[in-house]
Design an enzyme around this catalytic site. Sequence first.
Site, PDB file in Angstrom:
ATOM      1  N   ARG A   1      45.217  12.851  44.754  1.00  0.00           N
ATOM      2  CA  ARG A   1      44.633  13.882  43.893  1.00  0.00           C
ATOM      3  C   ARG A   1      43.120  13.684  43.729  1.00  0.00           C
ATOM      4  O   ARG A   1      42.386  14.655  43.555  1.00  0.00           O
ATOM      5  CB  ARG A   1      45.320  13.879  42.524  1.00  0.00           C
ATOM      6  CG  ARG A   1      44.800  14.975  41.639  1.00  0.00           C
ATOM      7  CD  ARG A   1      45.654  15.209  40.421  1.00  0.00           C
ATOM      8  NE  ARG A   1      45.098  16.325  39.653  1.00  0.00           N
ATOM      9  CZ  ARG A   1      45.714  16.967  38.689  1.00  0.00           C
ATOM     10  NH1 ARG A   1      46.935  16.606  38.354  1.00  0.00           N
ATOM     11  NH2 ARG A   1      45.145  17.971  38.057  1.00  0.00           N
TER      12      ARG A   1
ATOM     13  N   GLU B   1      35.296  26.182  44.159  1.00  0.00           N
ATOM     14  CA  GLU B   1      36.532  25.380  44.144  1.00  0.00           C
ATOM     15  C   GLU B   1      37.482  25.809  45.269  1.00  0.00           C
ATOM     16  O   GLU B   1      38.226  24.998  45.806  1.00  0.00           O
ATOM     17  CB  GLU B   1      37.236  25.501  42.781  1.00  0.00           C
ATOM     18  CG  GLU B   1      36.405  25.032  41.591  1.00  0.00           C
ATOM     19  CD  GLU B   1      36.254  23.512  41.470  1.00  0.00           C
ATOM     20  OE1 GLU B   1      36.824  22.763  42.293  1.00  0.00           O
ATOM     21  OE2 GLU B   1      35.535  23.079  40.546  1.00  0.00           O
TER      22      GLU B   1
ATOM     23  N   LYS C   1      45.720  19.047  34.003  1.00  0.00           N
ATOM     24  CA  LYS C   1      44.635  18.266  33.398  1.00  0.00           C
ATOM     25  C   LYS C   1      44.171  19.013  32.165  1.00  0.00           C
ATOM     26  O   LYS C   1      43.787  20.189  32.246  1.00  0.00           O
ATOM     27  CB  LYS C   1      43.466  18.103  34.370  1.00  0.00           C
ATOM     28  CG  LYS C   1      43.673  16.955  35.344  1.00  0.00           C
ATOM     29  CD  LYS C   1      42.388  16.637  36.089  1.00  0.00           C
ATOM     30  CE  LYS C   1      42.600  15.462  37.032  1.00  0.00           C
ATOM     31  NZ  LYS C   1      41.411  15.203  37.868  1.00  0.00           N
TER      32      LYS C   1
ATOM     33  N   GLU D   1      46.896  11.324  39.295  1.00  0.00           N
ATOM     34  CA  GLU D   1      45.721  10.801  40.001  1.00  0.00           C
ATOM     35  C   GLU D   1      45.759   9.276  40.102  1.00  0.00           C
ATOM     36  O   GLU D   1      44.830   8.579  39.714  1.00  0.00           O
ATOM     37  CB  GLU D   1      44.449  11.265  39.273  1.00  0.00           C
ATOM     38  CG  GLU D   1      43.242  11.287  40.199  1.00  0.00           C
ATOM     39  CD  GLU D   1      42.047  12.039  39.606  1.00  0.00           C
ATOM     40  OE1 GLU D   1      42.224  13.183  39.140  1.00  0.00           O
ATOM     41  OE2 GLU D   1      40.970  11.470  39.636  1.00  0.00           O
TER      42      GLU D   1
ATOM     43  N   ARG E   1      53.267  15.606  19.146  1.00  0.00           N
ATOM     44  CA  ARG E   1      53.413  14.744  20.341  1.00  0.00           C
ATOM     45  C   ARG E   1      53.774  15.536  21.593  1.00  0.00           C
ATOM     46  O   ARG E   1      54.356  15.010  22.533  1.00  0.00           O
ATOM     47  CB  ARG E   1      54.450  13.638  20.109  1.00  0.00           C
ATOM     48  CG  ARG E   1      54.079  12.714  18.970  1.00  0.00           C
ATOM     49  CD  ARG E   1      54.926  11.462  18.973  1.00  0.00           C
ATOM     50  NE  ARG E   1      54.534  10.605  17.875  1.00  0.00           N
ATOM     51  CZ  ARG E   1      55.041  10.677  16.655  1.00  0.00           C
ATOM     52  NH1 ARG E   1      55.975  11.566  16.383  1.00  0.00           N
ATOM     53  NH2 ARG E   1      54.620   9.863  15.722  1.00  0.00           N
TER      54      ARG E   1
ATOM     55  N   ASN F   1      38.194  15.767  43.812  1.00  0.00           N
ATOM     56  CA  ASN F   1      36.891  15.560  43.182  1.00  0.00           C
ATOM     57  C   ASN F   1      35.748  15.653  44.186  1.00  0.00           C
ATOM     58  O   ASN F   1      34.617  15.262  43.887  1.00  0.00           O
ATOM     59  CB  ASN F   1      36.851  14.196  42.468  1.00  0.00           C
ATOM     60  CG  ASN F   1      37.844  14.148  41.322  1.00  0.00           C
ATOM     61  OD1 ASN F   1      38.140  15.189  40.730  1.00  0.00           O
ATOM     62  ND2 ASN F   1      38.387  12.981  41.045  1.00  0.00           N
TER      63      ASN F   1
ATOM     64  N   HIS G   1      29.797  25.159  36.333  1.00  0.00           N
ATOM     65  CA  HIS G   1      30.444  24.004  36.962  1.00  0.00           C
ATOM     66  C   HIS G   1      30.447  24.157  38.487  1.00  0.00           C
ATOM     67  O   HIS G   1      30.066  23.238  39.219  1.00  0.00           O
ATOM     68  CB  HIS G   1      31.865  23.889  36.408  1.00  0.00           C
ATOM     69  CG  HIS G   1      32.709  22.843  37.056  1.00  0.00           C
ATOM     70  ND1 HIS G   1      32.501  21.491  36.869  1.00  0.00           N
ATOM     71  CD2 HIS G   1      33.765  22.946  37.918  1.00  0.00           C
ATOM     72  CE1 HIS G   1      33.392  20.812  37.584  1.00  0.00           C
ATOM     73  NE2 HIS G   1      34.165  21.669  38.226  1.00  0.00           N
TER      74      HIS G   1
ATOM     75  N   HIS H   1      29.054  16.683  38.588  1.00  0.00           N
ATOM     76  CA  HIS H   1      29.126  16.347  37.157  1.00  0.00           C
ATOM     77  C   HIS H   1      27.792  15.817  36.647  1.00  0.00           C
ATOM     78  O   HIS H   1      27.386  16.095  35.512  1.00  0.00           O
ATOM     79  CB  HIS H   1      30.211  15.296  36.903  1.00  0.00           C
ATOM     80  CG  HIS H   1      31.593  15.883  36.832  1.00  0.00           C
ATOM     81  ND1 HIS H   1      32.737  15.136  37.034  1.00  0.00           N
ATOM     82  CD2 HIS H   1      32.020  17.148  36.576  1.00  0.00           C
ATOM     83  CE1 HIS H   1      33.802  15.923  36.908  1.00  0.00           C
ATOM     84  NE2 HIS H   1      33.393  17.142  36.635  1.00  0.00           N
TER      85      HIS H   1
ATOM     86  N   HIS I   1      32.205  16.500  43.135  1.00  0.00           N
ATOM     87  CA  HIS I   1      32.143  16.391  41.679  1.00  0.00           C
ATOM     88  C   HIS I   1      31.301  15.210  41.185  1.00  0.00           C
ATOM     89  O   HIS I   1      30.865  15.223  40.032  1.00  0.00           O
ATOM     90  CB  HIS I   1      33.555  16.307  41.082  1.00  0.00           C
ATOM     91  CG  HIS I   1      34.257  17.652  41.053  1.00  0.00           C
ATOM     92  ND1 HIS I   1      34.504  18.379  42.193  1.00  0.00           N
ATOM     93  CD2 HIS I   1      34.727  18.398  40.019  1.00  0.00           C
ATOM     94  CE1 HIS I   1      35.118  19.513  41.862  1.00  0.00           C
ATOM     95  NE2 HIS I   1      35.253  19.547  40.547  1.00  0.00           N
TER      96      HIS I   1
ATOM     97  N   LYS J   1      46.581  23.344  46.014  1.00  0.00           N
ATOM     98  CA  LYS J   1      46.476  22.503  44.812  1.00  0.00           C
ATOM     99  C   LYS J   1      47.854  21.942  44.445  1.00  0.00           C
ATOM    100  O   LYS J   1      47.990  20.762  44.114  1.00  0.00           O
ATOM    101  CB  LYS J   1      45.893  23.333  43.663  1.00  0.00           C
ATOM    102  CG  LYS J   1      45.736  22.577  42.351  1.00  0.00           C
ATOM    103  CD  LYS J   1      44.385  21.935  42.196  1.00  0.00           C
ATOM    104  CE  LYS J   1      44.351  20.918  41.060  1.00  0.00           C
ATOM    105  NZ  LYS J   1      43.740  21.411  39.844  1.00  0.00           N
TER     106      LYS J   1
HETATM  107  N1  GLY Z   1      40.188  19.756  39.352  1.00  0.00           N
HETATM  108  C1  GLY Z   1      40.615  18.546  39.907  1.00  0.00           C
HETATM  109  C2  GLY Z   1      42.026  18.217  39.563  1.00  0.00           C
HETATM  110  O1  GLY Z   1      42.746  19.011  38.993  1.00  0.00           O
HETATM  111  O2  GLY Z   1      42.443  17.129  39.842  1.00  0.00           O
END
Ligand code: GLY
Length: 369
Positions: free
Chosen positions: A242, A185, A143, A237, A121, A246, A265, A253, A249, A227
Site C-alpha cells: 500500500r 491521483e 484511511k 500499510e 469505539r 504514496n 493536494h 506533502h 507524496h 486502489k
Molecule cells: N492515499 C493513499 C492511501 O490510501 O494509502
Amino acid sequence: MKVFNYTFDRRPCRVTIGDGVLRMAGSTISRCRRGGKVLVVSDSNVAPLYADPVCRSLREAGLECRLAVVPAGEDSKSSERLAELYDELADMRLGRDGFLVAVGGGVVGDLTGFAAATWLRGVDFVICPTSVMAVVDASIGGKTGINHHTGKNLIGAFHQPVEVLIDPTCLRTLERRDLQAGLAESIKHALIEDEGFVSWHEAQREPILGCHPQTMGELIARNVAIKAKIVTQDAREQSGIRARLNFGHTIGHAIEASCGYRLRHGECVAFGMVAASRISQVLGLLSEEQHERVEALIRSFGLAVPVGEMTSYETLSSYIAGDKKVAASRVRWVLLSGIGRSVIRDDVDEAVVRDAIALTHAPRSPWTC
Ligand code: GLY
C-alpha cells in the site's frame, strides 16, 4: 449502475457507481440496515448541492437524519471540528446502530471517518465522495484522520466504510483547477500499477478534462479497481504494497505543508511525482525517455506547473526530515521501476533529491503554458 463488493481489513465494503446514486442513498443503505440514527457531514461548498438530496433520501427511507456542515477547506481536519461532531453525536444520542455519512471531498471523508472510527469505539460510516481526489483515491481503503499542527494526517485510524456511493455527475460542477488536481491521483495509480492505464490517460486527455460522462465512468471504475486491488493486499500499510500509493507524496506533502496548505493536494503530489520520476531516472530505474513520458503526461494535464509558492529544496528538506523524524526511520521513497511499476527505496542521496526538485522547477516540456 456498477456495483463492486470488496473485503478490506476483514470488513465488507460495497462500492456503487452510477448517475443519481446520491438521490437513492436512503434506499441503497436501508437495504442492509433497519432503522438507526444518521449524522450526515458535509462542507459549506458541497452541502447546498449534494447533502440535502442525501438527507431527504435517508429520511424517506425511514432513517432519523441530522446534517452537520463544516467550513470547506483543509482547516476542518482539526480536533476542534471533530469535537463539534462528537457534540452533535452526543446531542442526538447516536448509538451503535447509528452511522455517519460523509458527503464531500477528502477532508470531509477523513474527518467523518475518524469521528465514526472513534465514536462509541467505532460505528459504521458511508462515503459519498464528490471530488475527483475523493472518488478515485480517498474514498477507498479506510484511511481516516485529522491533522496535527506539526503535520498532516498525524492523528487517525484505519476504518473501512461499509458503503461508497459514487455519482459521477457530481464531478461536472467542479472547478477546472480542482478537477485537474484530483486527476493527479488517477495518473499516480496508472504510473505505479498499470501501463495500459497510462496510455489510456495519454489518449483520453481531452474527454477526461472535458469530464465526458462515459470517459469519467471508465476512469472512476479503473481507479477503484486499482486502489481496491492494492488495499485488499495490505489494508493497514504494513507490507509495503500500500505504501506505493504514496508515490509523489514525500515531496508533495512537504510542498503542501511549506505553503500552509494553500495549494491543492494533487498539485503538490503532481510536482512530487515529476521529481520522484527524475530521481528514478538518476538511479537508473527509468530511462530518460520513460522519465520524459511521465513528465509530459503529468504536465499535459496542466499539473506540476511550478508556481511562486512552491518552495526551494532548503525549505522542503526540513519538512521531508520532519516526516523522517516521525517515522523514526530513513525516508522511504516510492520510485518508478518502469511505466506502470513502482519500488520503494531508502537509499536516495540528498544531492539527488535537490537536483530532481531543481529540474522539476525548470521544466523543458512543452506543456508548461
Ligand atoms: N492515499 C493513499 C492511501 O490510501 O494509502
